[in-house]
Design a protein around this motif. Structure first.
Motif, PDB file in Angstrom:
ATOM      1  N   GLU A 195      53.015  50.332  46.818  1.00  8.60           N
ATOM      2  CA  GLU A 195      52.550  51.694  46.594  1.00  8.60           C
ATOM      3  C   GLU A 195      51.054  51.664  46.341  1.00  8.60           C
ATOM      4  OE1 GLU A 195      54.757  52.970  43.203  1.00  8.60           O
ATOM      5  OE2 GLU A 195      53.681  51.660  41.801  1.00  8.60           O
ATOM      6  N   ALA A 196      50.416  52.789  46.446  1.00  9.00           N
ATOM      7  CA  ALA A 196      48.968  52.856  46.264  1.00  9.00           C
ATOM      8  C   ALA A 196      48.587  52.566  44.815  1.00  9.00           C
ATOM      9  CB  ALA A 196      48.464  54.236  46.663  1.00  9.00           C
ATOM     10  N   VAL A 197      47.420  51.967  44.642  1.00 10.71           N
ATOM     11  CA  VAL A 197      46.880  51.709  43.308  1.00 10.71           C
ATOM     12  C   VAL A 197      46.153  52.972  42.832  1.00 10.71           C
ATOM     13  CG1 VAL A 197      45.243  50.313  41.988  1.00 10.71           C
ATOM     14  CG2 VAL A 197      46.632  49.240  43.782  1.00 10.71           C
ATOM     15  N   PRO A 198      46.402  53.414  41.606  1.00  3.38           N
ATOM     16  CA  PRO A 198      45.702  54.604  41.098  1.00  3.38           C
ATOM     17  C   PRO A 198      44.186  54.449  41.167  1.00  3.38           C
ATOM     18  CG  PRO A 198      47.523  54.026  39.660  1.00  3.38           C
ATOM     19  CD  PRO A 198      47.399  52.913  40.646  1.00  3.38           C
ATOM     20  N   ALA A 199      43.510  55.566  41.318  1.00  3.06           N
ATOM     21  CA  ALA A 199      42.062  55.551  41.535  1.00  3.06           C
ATOM     22  C   ALA A 199      41.289  55.013  40.342  1.00  3.06           C
ATOM     23  CB  ALA A 199      41.583  56.954  41.880  1.00  3.06           C
ATOM     24  N   ASP A 200      41.824  55.177  39.130  1.00  2.87           N
ATOM     25  CA  ASP A 200      41.093  54.753  37.938  1.00  2.87           C
ATOM     26  C   ASP A 200      41.430  53.318  37.512  1.00  2.87           C
ATOM     27  OD1 ASP A 200      43.671  55.378  37.241  1.00  2.87           O
ATOM     28  OD2 ASP A 200      43.131  56.204  35.274  1.00  2.87           O
ATOM     29  N   PHE A 201      41.962  52.524  38.456  1.00  6.32           N
ATOM     30  CA  PHE A 201      42.289  51.122  38.185  1.00  6.32           C
ATOM     31  C   PHE A 201      41.206  50.226  38.768  1.00  6.32           C
ATOM     32  CE2 PHE A 201      46.089  52.610  36.593  1.00  6.32           C
ATOM     33  CZ  PHE A 201      47.052  51.643  36.350  1.00  6.32           C
ATOM     34  N   ASP A 202      40.888  49.155  38.036  1.00  6.46           N
ATOM     35  CA  ASP A 202      39.969  48.131  38.523  1.00  6.46           C
ATOM     36  C   ASP A 202      40.760  46.933  39.051  1.00  6.46           C
ATOM     37  OD1 ASP A 202      37.733  49.589  37.942  1.00  6.46           O
ATOM     38  OD2 ASP A 202      37.390  48.633  35.992  1.00  6.46           O
ATOM     39  N   THR A 203      40.184  46.242  40.012  1.00  8.05           N
ATOM     40  CA  THR A 203      40.849  45.098  40.642  1.00  8.05           C
ATOM     41  C   THR A 203      40.158  43.800  40.229  1.00  8.05           C
ATOM     42  OG1 THR A 203      41.393  46.481  42.548  1.00  8.05           O
ATOM     43  CG2 THR A 203      41.576  44.105  42.847  1.00  8.05           C
ATOM     44  N   LEU A 204      40.951  42.763  39.996  1.00  4.50           N
ATOM     45  CA  LEU A 204      40.377  41.454  39.699  1.00  4.50           C
ATOM     46  C   LEU A 204      41.282  40.356  40.226  1.00  4.50           C
ATOM     47  CD1 LEU A 204      40.844  40.437  35.965  1.00  4.50           C
ATOM     48  CD2 LEU A 204      41.961  42.426  36.941  1.00  4.50           C
ATOM     49  N   LYS A 205      40.693  39.196  40.386  1.00  3.62           N
ATOM     50  CA  LYS A 205      41.427  38.022  40.850  1.00  3.62           C
ATOM     51  C   LYS A 205      41.495  37.013  39.719  1.00  3.62           C
ATOM     52  CE  LYS A 205      41.445  34.510  44.522  1.00  3.62           C
ATOM     53  NZ  LYS A 205      40.740  34.029  45.737  1.00  3.62           N
ATOM     54  N   LEU A 206      42.699  36.573  39.406  1.00  4.52           N
ATOM     55  CA  LEU A 206      42.910  35.506  38.422  1.00  4.52           C
ATOM     56  C   LEU A 206      43.120  34.202  39.168  1.00  4.52           C
ATOM     57  CD1 LEU A 206      45.305  36.851  35.634  1.00  4.52           C
ATOM     58  CD2 LEU A 206      42.855  36.390  35.463  1.00  4.52           C
ATOM     59  N   THR A 207      42.381  33.180  38.798  1.00  6.84           N
ATOM     60  CA  THR A 207      42.520  31.850  39.400  1.00  6.84           C
ATOM     61  C   THR A 207      42.835  30.843  38.313  1.00  6.84           C
ATOM     62  OG1 THR A 207      40.917  32.378  41.138  1.00  6.84           O
ATOM     63  CG2 THR A 207      41.376  30.049  40.733  1.00  6.84           C
ATOM     64  N   LEU A 208      43.987  30.201  38.425  1.00  4.85           N
ATOM     65  CA  LEU A 208      44.345  29.104  37.525  1.00  4.85           C
ATOM     66  C   LEU A 208      44.082  27.818  38.293  1.00  4.85           C
ATOM     67  CD1 LEU A 208      47.332  28.991  35.109  1.00  4.85           C
ATOM     68  CD2 LEU A 208      46.496  26.934  36.206  1.00  4.85           C
ATOM     69  N   ALA A 267      45.519  44.748  39.724  1.00  4.95           N
ATOM     70  CA  ALA A 267      44.800  45.971  39.374  1.00  4.95           C
ATOM     71  C   ALA A 267      45.308  46.432  38.016  1.00  4.95           C
ATOM     72  CB  ALA A 267      45.020  47.056  40.427  1.00  4.95           C
ATOM     73  N   VAL A 268      44.379  46.931  37.183  1.00  2.00           N
ATOM     74  CA  VAL A 268      44.736  47.368  35.839  1.00  2.00           C
ATOM     75  C   VAL A 268      43.870  48.575  35.495  1.00  2.00           C
ATOM     76  CG1 VAL A 268      43.078  45.852  34.669  1.00  2.00           C
ATOM     77  CG2 VAL A 268      45.161  46.549  33.477  1.00  2.00           C
ATOM     78  N   ALA A 269      44.418  49.463  34.695  1.00  2.00           N
ATOM     79  CA  ALA A 269      43.640  50.640  34.280  1.00  2.00           C
ATOM     80  C   ALA A 269      42.318  50.202  33.656  1.00  2.00           C
ATOM     81  CB  ALA A 269      44.449  51.470  33.289  1.00  2.00           C
ATOM     82  N   ARG A 270      41.257  50.913  33.963  1.00  2.00           N
ATOM     83  CA  ARG A 270      39.912  50.506  33.554  1.00  2.00           C
ATOM     84  C   ARG A 270      39.820  50.274  32.044  1.00  2.00           C
ATOM     85  NH1 ARG A 270      37.180  54.152  36.721  1.00  2.00           N
ATOM     86  NH2 ARG A 270      37.618  52.683  38.393  1.00  2.00           N
ATOM     87  N   HIS A 271      40.501  51.107  31.279  1.00  6.26           N
ATOM     88  CA  HIS A 271      40.397  50.959  29.826  1.00  6.26           C
ATOM     89  C   HIS A 271      41.214  49.785  29.294  1.00  6.26           C
ATOM     90  CE1 HIS A 271      44.125  53.318  30.232  1.00  6.26           C
ATOM     91  NE2 HIS A 271      44.450  52.842  29.028  1.00  6.26           N
ATOM     92  N   LYS A 272      42.015  49.132  30.180  1.00  7.72           N
ATOM     93  CA  LYS A 272      42.794  47.959  29.762  1.00  7.72           C
ATOM     94  C   LYS A 272      42.209  46.655  30.309  1.00  7.72           C
ATOM     95  CE  LYS A 272      47.198  50.404  29.249  1.00  7.72           C
ATOM     96  NZ  LYS A 272      48.617  50.478  29.640  1.00  7.72           N
ATOM     97  N   LEU A 273      41.100  46.759  31.029  1.00  5.08           N
ATOM     98  CA  LEU A 273      40.534  45.573  31.653  1.00  5.08           C
ATOM     99  C   LEU A 273      40.115  44.539  30.617  1.00  5.08           C
ATOM    100  CD1 LEU A 273      39.695  44.256  34.326  1.00  5.08           C
ATOM    101  CD2 LEU A 273      37.480  45.407  34.120  1.00  5.08           C
ATOM    102  N   ASP A 274      39.470  44.973  29.552  1.00  2.00           N
ATOM    103  CA  ASP A 274      39.043  44.027  28.519  1.00  2.00           C
ATOM    104  C   ASP A 274      40.246  43.376  27.842  1.00  2.00           C
ATOM    105  OD1 ASP A 274      36.401  44.516  29.052  1.00  2.00           O
ATOM    106  OD2 ASP A 274      36.125  45.960  27.415  1.00  2.00           O
ATOM    107  N   ALA A 275      41.312  44.157  27.662  1.00  2.00           N
ATOM    108  CA  ALA A 275      42.523  43.591  27.049  1.00  2.00           C
ATOM    109  C   ALA A 275      43.129  42.510  27.932  1.00  2.00           C
ATOM    110  CB  ALA A 275      43.540  44.702  26.788  1.00  2.00           C
TER     111      ALA A 275
END
Length: 485
Positions: A195-208, A267-275
């Motif tokens: 499904e589409a990612v909400p517009a107010d979500f930021d995207t990041l890549k986790l690399t282990l 992708a995670v809501a912008r206000h949860k990115l730091d968390a």
């Protein structure tokens, strides 16, 4: 002139240097095979290839040894292609770059291919080295062992004339192997919805990354980190809590190598990115506490990206993460018969994901068929719970130990006479081709020996120089004392 040419025994190291110069990862051994066939013809040996590409070379006995029992030396042609993340290397085109580092030979940023290149080089060196005494001799070089044992599966009866086979694919000097685990691949394919990612979500890549990796059989008992499992553990813990949208997941490159790296695009809501970043830092500290003694370079890196397209639905995300997180990994059971040896294990080797499906590829190993069956049944049940299609495939038998093996007894006696100490008689929790050879050659007496190789199937692979010399002494002495037929 390779610096390996300064090492002893020189014929072996010269041939190994040549092997390193010709790319030969699994399914790309043809150039090396053609070189060896041409070399054998130049030397005047009888040489032939079978329908699957295996090579057989024959050399008559040295004078006075004609009545000795015929022996086949056996190795496989392919190597495992693994490299460090910052190493630029195309295994299908670029040569391996071996170098001497103190007591060891290593490769620059890649697997070395000592598994089984040293064994291959030793078998060819026996054919041409001065002073090696032997009876009727064959050298069998098999195709694509590391990715399915294709050559061993395709070996036909009545091609080999030898009654004894010496496998050169063991990796510990001072140990004589008389049995090995069988194995089977297991593939779970999970359908995905997006499904589409909400517009107010930021995207990041986790690399282990930064894990050692290694051989999924010989090193499965060492407690090394599996990148696929560790990253799934983190995501399973925080996905619902932080409403993480999973866009992509991948990890590992070979089912028989413990995965060193895994990647997730989120992708995670912008206000949860730091968390989320704080949770990743806390998880890294947890892993450093749990694994830091063995995995000194483990890292978990978060990198912000532009939006990457649709994410899995919550249901697909949870089914995927629950399946991967609950899939067992590592040692399942130790053997009661072969003390100190793993009986049954599995490696969650490769995880891939496209738009419509996620695929989890495991390699199961066991000394007993029922051990393999048990893990297959467990993974089948997990797949059914998650709604995944499951498929065991490519099973191969173990090599049943023979306590009455004459060549094993002779190898032990020869080792003791050479070095003044008893070797260890072992069963190895890795797949040797000997079990498959027993089908076309049920009466073949077999043993497996080799030098000390650490870190096989990883860029940390290295071979101990002195142990190669000791292995060569044992191999050539053994050929000289094989009794008359």
């Amino acid at each position: 002139m390779s610096e390996l040419s300064q090492l002893s025994p020189q014929p072996l190291w010269d041939i190994f240097a040549k092997v390193c110069s010709i790319p030969h990862p699994s399914y790309h051994e043809e150039a090396l095979a053609e070189h060896i066939v041409g070399w054998a013809k130049e030397q005047g040996f009888w040489v032939e290839r079978d329908q699957v590409g295996n090579i057989l070379i024959r050399k008559p006995a040295t004078p006075g040894m004609e009545k000795r029992t015929p022996v086949a030396l056996q190795a496989h042609l392919d190597m495992v292609p693994q490299k460090n993340n910052d190493t630029v290397h195309d295994f299908t085109k670029d040569p391996i770059q071996p170098y001497v580092d103190g007591e060891w030979v290593k490769a620059r940023g890649t697997t070395l291919g000592a598994d089984n290149g040293i064994g291959l080089a030793s078998a060819l060196a026996v054919l041409v080295a001065e002073g090696v005494v032997h009876g009727p001799l064959e050298v069998l070089l098999t195709m694509t062992e590391e990715s399915g044992m294709d050559g061993a599966f395709g070996l036909q009866p009545d091609w080999l004339q030898a009654d004894v086979l010496i496998n050169t694919d063991s990796e510990e000097e001072g140990e004589i192997y008389m049995g090995c685990a069988g194995g089977i691949d297991f593939i779970s394919t999970l359908p995905l919805a997006r499904e589409a990612v909400p517009a107010d979500f930021d995207t990041l890549k986790l690399t282990l990354k930064g894990l050692k990796g290694g051989h999924s059989g010989a090193e499965i008992h060492l407690g090394l980190g599996n990148a696929n499992k560790l990253l799934a553990r983190f995501l399973s813990r925080h996905a619902a809590e932080l409403d993480v949208r999973l866009i992509a997941f991948s990890g590992g490159t070979l089912r028989n190598a413990i995965p060193r790296e895994a990647f997730a695009t989120l992708a995670v809501a912008r206000h949860k990115l730091d968390a989320l970043k704080a949770a990743a830092a806390h998880f890294l500290a947890t892993l450093q506490n749990e694994l830091g003694i063995k995995e000194k370079n483990i890292a978990l890196v978060a990198e912000e990206l532009a939006q990457q397209g649709p994410a899995l639905t919550t249901d697909s995300r949870d089914r995927f993460l629950n399946l991967l997180n609950s899939t067992p990994n590592g040692v399942i059971r130790d053997s009661d018969v072969a003390k100190g040896v793993v009986e049954t294990s599995l490696n969650v080797g490769v995880v891939t994901m496209d738009q419509d499906n996620a695929e989890i590829i495991c390699l199961i190993r066991s000394l007993i068929d029922t051990g393999k069956d048990y893990v297959v049944e467990t993974l089948t049940s997990l797949g059914q719970l998650a709604g995944a299609k499951t498929e065991p495939k490519g099973g191969y038998p173990g090599w049943q130990p023979d306590a009455d093996s004459a060549i094993m007894a002779l190898t032990r006696k020869t080792y003791q006479a050479l070095f003044g100490k008893e070797p260890n008689i072992q069963v190895i929790h890795a797949g040797l081709e000997c079990g498959l050879f027993k089908k076309p050659y049920p009466n073949m007496d077999m043993v497996s020996i080799g030098p000390t190789i650490t870190g096989p199937h990883s860029p940390d692979e290295q071979v101990h120089i002195e142990s190669v010399g000791l292995y060569w002494q044992l191999l050539t002495a053994l050929l000289s004392v094989v009794p008359e037929k």
